[in-house]
Structures are given as structure tokens and as C-alpha cells.
Design a protein around this motif. Sequence first.
Motif, PDB file in Angstrom:
ATOM      1  N   GLY A   1      89.702 -26.809 -47.092  1.00  0.00           N
ATOM      2  CA  GLY A   1      88.687 -26.611 -46.283  1.00  0.00           C
ATOM      3  C   GLY A   1      88.978 -26.594 -44.621  1.00  0.00           C
ATOM      4  O   GLY A   1      90.189 -27.268 -44.303  1.00  0.00           O
ATOM      5  N   ASP A   2      88.091 -26.021 -43.968  1.00  0.00           N
ATOM      6  CA  ASP A   2      88.491 -25.808 -42.629  1.00  0.00           C
ATOM      7  C   ASP A   2      88.508 -27.382 -42.054  1.00  0.00           C
ATOM      8  O   ASP A   2      89.450 -27.708 -41.247  1.00  0.00           O
ATOM      9  CB  ASP A   2      87.745 -25.222 -41.458  1.00  0.00           C
ATOM     10  CG  ASP A   2      86.165 -25.496 -42.102  1.00  0.00           C
ATOM     11  OD1 ASP A   2      85.655 -25.639 -43.347  1.00  0.00           O
ATOM     12  OD2 ASP A   2      85.369 -25.779 -41.057  1.00  0.00           O
ATOM     13  N   GLY A   3      87.695 -28.214 -42.233  1.00  0.00           N
ATOM     14  CA  GLY A   3      87.727 -29.631 -41.726  1.00  0.00           C
ATOM     15  C   GLY A   3      88.863 -30.122 -42.155  1.00  0.00           C
ATOM     16  O   GLY A   3      89.521 -30.958 -41.561  1.00  0.00           O
ATOM     17  N   SER A   4      89.366 -30.125 -43.676  1.00  0.00           N
ATOM     18  CA  SER A   4      90.325 -30.904 -43.884  1.00  0.00           C
ATOM     19  C   SER A   4      91.666 -30.311 -43.398  1.00  0.00           C
ATOM     20  O   SER A   4      92.571 -31.205 -43.173  1.00  0.00           O
ATOM     21  CB  SER A   4      90.418 -30.860 -45.684  1.00  0.00           C
ATOM     22  OG  SER A   4      89.357 -31.407 -46.063  1.00  0.00           O
TER      23      SER A   4
ATOM     24  N   ILE B   1      92.173 -21.692 -47.919  1.00  0.00           N
ATOM     25  CA  ILE B   1      91.213 -22.470 -46.983  1.00  0.00           C
ATOM     26  C   ILE B   1      89.848 -21.790 -46.969  1.00  0.00           C
ATOM     27  O   ILE B   1      89.654 -20.808 -46.394  1.00  0.00           O
ATOM     28  CB  ILE B   1      91.854 -22.533 -45.555  1.00  0.00           C
ATOM     29  CG1 ILE B   1      93.333 -22.899 -45.459  1.00  0.00           C
ATOM     30  CG2 ILE B   1      90.785 -23.455 -44.658  1.00  0.00           C
ATOM     31  CD1 ILE B   1      93.807 -22.886 -44.170  1.00  0.00           C
ATOM     32  N   VAL B   2      88.791 -22.703 -47.444  1.00  0.00           N
ATOM     33  CA  VAL B   2      87.434 -22.116 -47.476  1.00  0.00           C
ATOM     34  C   VAL B   2      86.822 -22.575 -46.068  1.00  0.00           C
ATOM     35  O   VAL B   2      86.513 -23.795 -45.992  1.00  0.00           O
ATOM     36  CB  VAL B   2      86.587 -22.675 -48.695  1.00  0.00           C
ATOM     37  CG1 VAL B   2      84.996 -22.308 -48.686  1.00  0.00           C
ATOM     38  CG2 VAL B   2      87.133 -22.335 -49.813  1.00  0.00           C
ATOM     39  N   ASP B   3      86.707 -21.589 -45.369  1.00  0.00           N
ATOM     40  CA  ASP B   3      86.219 -21.812 -43.925  1.00  0.00           C
ATOM     41  C   ASP B   3      85.017 -21.503 -43.699  1.00  0.00           C
ATOM     42  O   ASP B   3      84.471 -20.298 -43.278  1.00  0.00           O
ATOM     43  CB  ASP B   3      87.460 -20.950 -43.012  1.00  0.00           C
ATOM     44  CG  ASP B   3      86.841 -21.251 -41.587  1.00  0.00           C
ATOM     45  OD1 ASP B   3      85.973 -22.148 -41.145  1.00  0.00           O
ATOM     46  OD2 ASP B   3      87.661 -20.755 -40.572  1.00  0.00           O
ATOM     47  N   ASN B   4      83.901 -22.583 -43.773  1.00  0.00           N
ATOM     48  CA  ASN B   4      82.695 -22.528 -43.751  1.00  0.00           C
ATOM     49  C   ASN B   4      82.181 -23.197 -42.353  1.00  0.00           C
ATOM     50  O   ASN B   4      81.056 -23.418 -41.918  1.00  0.00           O
ATOM     51  CB  ASN B   4      82.020 -23.384 -44.943  1.00  0.00           C
ATOM     52  CG  ASN B   4      82.310 -24.592 -44.832  1.00  0.00           C
ATOM     53  OD1 ASN B   4      83.001 -25.184 -43.995  1.00  0.00           O
ATOM     54  ND2 ASN B   4      81.706 -25.262 -46.070  1.00  0.00           N
ATOM     55  N   GLY B   5      83.012 -23.288 -41.586  1.00  0.00           N
ATOM     56  CA  GLY B   5      82.604 -23.824 -40.125  1.00  0.00           C
ATOM     57  C   GLY B   5      82.121 -25.113 -40.030  1.00  0.00           C
ATOM     58  O   GLY B   5      81.632 -25.574 -39.057  1.00  0.00           O
ATOM     59  N   SER B   6      82.365 -26.129 -41.169  1.00  0.00           N
ATOM     60  CA  SER B   6      81.617 -27.278 -41.128  1.00  0.00           C
ATOM     61  C   SER B   6      82.401 -28.305 -42.000  1.00  0.00           C
ATOM     62  O   SER B   6      83.073 -28.009 -42.790  1.00  0.00           O
ATOM     63  CB  SER B   6      79.981 -27.147 -41.673  1.00  0.00           C
ATOM     64  OG  SER B   6      80.233 -26.861 -43.061  1.00  0.00           O
ATOM     65  N   TYR B   7      82.203 -29.437 -41.671  1.00  0.00           N
ATOM     66  CA  TYR B   7      82.556 -30.445 -42.629  1.00  0.00           C
ATOM     67  C   TYR B   7      81.474 -31.127 -43.606  1.00  0.00           C
ATOM     68  O   TYR B   7      80.666 -31.959 -43.497  1.00  0.00           O
ATOM     69  CB  TYR B   7      82.841 -32.033 -41.689  1.00  0.00           C
ATOM     70  CG  TYR B   7      83.719 -32.073 -40.778  1.00  0.00           C
ATOM     71  CD1 TYR B   7      85.132 -31.964 -40.767  1.00  0.00           C
ATOM     72  CD2 TYR B   7      83.622 -31.753 -39.247  1.00  0.00           C
ATOM     73  CE1 TYR B   7      86.175 -32.267 -40.127  1.00  0.00           C
ATOM     74  CE2 TYR B   7      84.356 -31.685 -38.409  1.00  0.00           C
ATOM     75  CZ  TYR B   7      85.773 -31.909 -38.619  1.00  0.00           C
ATOM     76  OH  TYR B   7      86.788 -31.663 -37.867  1.00  0.00           O
ATOM     77  N   GLY B   8      81.597 -30.034 -44.649  1.00  0.00           N
ATOM     78  CA  GLY B   8      80.635 -30.044 -45.814  1.00  0.00           C
ATOM     79  C   GLY B   8      80.257 -31.499 -46.306  1.00  0.00           C
ATOM     80  O   GLY B   8      79.019 -31.658 -46.575  1.00  0.00           O
ATOM     81  N   SER B   9      81.485 -32.102 -46.650  1.00  0.00           N
ATOM     82  CA  SER B   9      81.063 -33.175 -47.326  1.00  0.00           C
ATOM     83  C   SER B   9      80.443 -34.407 -46.459  1.00  0.00           C
ATOM     84  O   SER B   9      80.016 -35.402 -47.394  1.00  0.00           O
ATOM     85  CB  SER B   9      82.410 -33.672 -48.242  1.00  0.00           C
ATOM     86  OG  SER B   9      82.888 -32.898 -49.143  1.00  0.00           O
TER      87      SER B   9
HETATM   88 MG   LIG Z   1      84.266 -26.826 -44.296  1.00  0.00          MG
END
Ligand SMILES: [Mg+2]
Length: 185
Positions: free
Chosen positions: A69-72, A95-103
Motif C-alpha cells: 500500500g502507499d502508506g506501507s 502498490i495499491v495507492d488509495n492515498g490513505s493509511y487504510g488499516s
Molecule cells: Mg493506502
Amino acid sequence: MIRSEILKEIAPILRDQLVVCNIGIPSQELHAIDDQPTNFYMLGTMGLASSIGLGLALTQPKTVIAIDGDGSVLTNLGTLPTIGNNAPDNFILMIVDNGSYGSTGDQPTYTGKKTDLAGMARAAGCDNVVEVQDVDTGAALQKAISEKKPTVMVVKCDSGNAKMPVITMDPVVIKDRFMKAVAAS
Ligand SMILES: [Mg+2]
């Protein structure tokens, strides 16, 4: 599309591959959508999906897809030059870049502002970096698998999480099951 919708779409492609999946909700989503012994779910060590995936790709010939992920990636930026200088032909970092720390509750990351992960990967020495819109993920992933060269995919999608159960498998069981699947593949 949100991450879980992308995972649903690419599950049939992932099924035949070795997959290392990012900690937290991404692993819960992949586990609920299509659990496979060839999936390694991280239940700890934020930021290290790409590093574990790279190590696995270097030590055996089968294609390895690290779903990060982007955050990771922002947590472990040293991974990009390591990949850029060492990745073998059988390694794909998605990299799944959703612009957020999803977890941790969808707090925004800097990729939604000025930070460009694809540009950072290129600057780090990754030669084959592809920027993908969510709906095109399946086709791009299939292409990366058949090209057989190290690839970094940056998949832009919406922020959000699906409601999925936690993974109740013990981490040791996940590891042993995955190691057997690697040996058998
Ligand atoms: Mg993310």
C-alpha cells in the motif's frame, strides 16, 4: 473502486501465483475473497511486504507478487532502491495507492498531495514502473506476469475498506502453509 473491489477482480490471476500481502485490512480482504495456501498474509511488520516478496523472488524462480500500500511503502522507502538495484525478473510490486493509511482509519497519506510513488520508484532505479487506474489493474497485472521482468505497479484507487473478518489462522500456520506451497510450486 476501492482496494477490495480490485482484489476481487484480480483474485483469479493471483490464484496461480505466490502472493505476499500487506499487513492489516488488505490481508483480511484477500483472505476473505479467495484464501489460498500460496498467499502469505502479513500479520505484523508494517512496510515489509515488498521486502519479504523481494527476498522470496530472489531465492526461487516462480513469479512473486507483493501487494503493498502507499502508506506501507512510505513507511519503508528504503525498499525502492533495494528493489531498483536487485529485483529479479520474477518480482512484481503492486502498490495499491488509495492515498490513505487504510488499516488505521483512512488517515490521508502524502500520495494524495504532492508525493508521487511512481516517480520515486523510477528515481530509485526501478526501470519498469507502470501507473494504473483501478479498473485497468487486471490487464496490467496479467501483462506484468507475462513480460517476466521486474515491475512496479502503482494502482490509483479510492480510499475505503470492506468489512471482512479478521484472520484467525495462527501466524505460524500461515507461514508453514505458505512455505509448503512455495516448495510444491
Ligand atoms: Mg493506502
